[in-house]
Scaffold this motif. Sequence first.
Motif, PDB file in Angstrom:
ATOM      1  N   LEU A  59     -23.056  91.719 116.794  1.00 36.29           N
ATOM      2  CA  LEU A  59     -22.009  90.745 116.482  1.00 36.29           C
ATOM      3  C   LEU A  59     -21.969  89.554 117.450  1.00 36.29           C
ATOM      4  N   GLY A  60     -22.448  89.744 118.650  1.00 37.29           N
ATOM      5  CA  GLY A  60     -22.321  88.700 119.670  1.00 37.29           C
ATOM      6  C   GLY A  60     -21.047  88.896 120.464  1.00 37.29           C
ATOM      7  N   GLU A  61     -19.916  88.859 119.776  1.00 38.03           N
ATOM      8  CA  GLU A  61     -18.641  89.195 120.395  1.00 38.03           C
ATOM      9  C   GLU A  61     -17.675  89.636 119.310  1.00 38.03           C
ATOM     10  N   ALA A  62     -16.669  90.391 119.729  1.00 35.15           N
ATOM     11  CA  ALA A  62     -15.706  90.907 118.758  1.00 35.15           C
ATOM     12  C   ALA A  62     -14.399  91.231 119.469  1.00 35.15           C
ATOM     13  N   THR A  63     -13.316  91.124 118.719  1.00 30.43           N
ATOM     14  CA  THR A  63     -12.009  91.487 119.259  1.00 30.43           C
ATOM     15  C   THR A  63     -11.850  93.005 119.246  1.00 30.43           C
TER      16      THR A  63
END
Length: 159
Positions: A59-63
């Motif tokens: 995802l690269g980044e996620a909450t």
Amino acid sequence: MHARPAAPARPDGGAFVLPCACANLRRLTRLVTRLYDLELRASGLEITQLGLLAILNTLGEATHKRLAAGLAIDSTTLTRTLGLLRRRGWVDGRAGPDRRERVYRLTAPGRARLRRARPGWERAQARLHGIIGDAQWLTLLEATTSATARLAAGTTPDS
């Protein structure tokens, strides 16, 4: 519950016959987790940690909320796992747009750890595949993917 009661034990000392889908899935998950954790031991990761690192890598980044929903994991367990990965320097977190939410990403050491774990994960996949065979392997992947999607969406086969 109208299913037949669980047999006390098989005569050969093997696994109990369980009429409950949940109990069977939990038992299977424990056995599969042991297999993967054994193969991953040299990497310093457990399968639950590897899964989270792999998702962040994709995802690269996620909450926190997105990770919890996508992994179908409770917030407390996710917080504990993320905390461990952050302390080891494999994941970094920052405040999100609304400052109440955290956004997580994989760090360079986290990507390196993920690469280090890949051979163990591949061995675990191959071992499980070899143990259950081609037909059950495909059935397992199809059934778990489909059931997960339906349960997460709250749908039934007729909806």
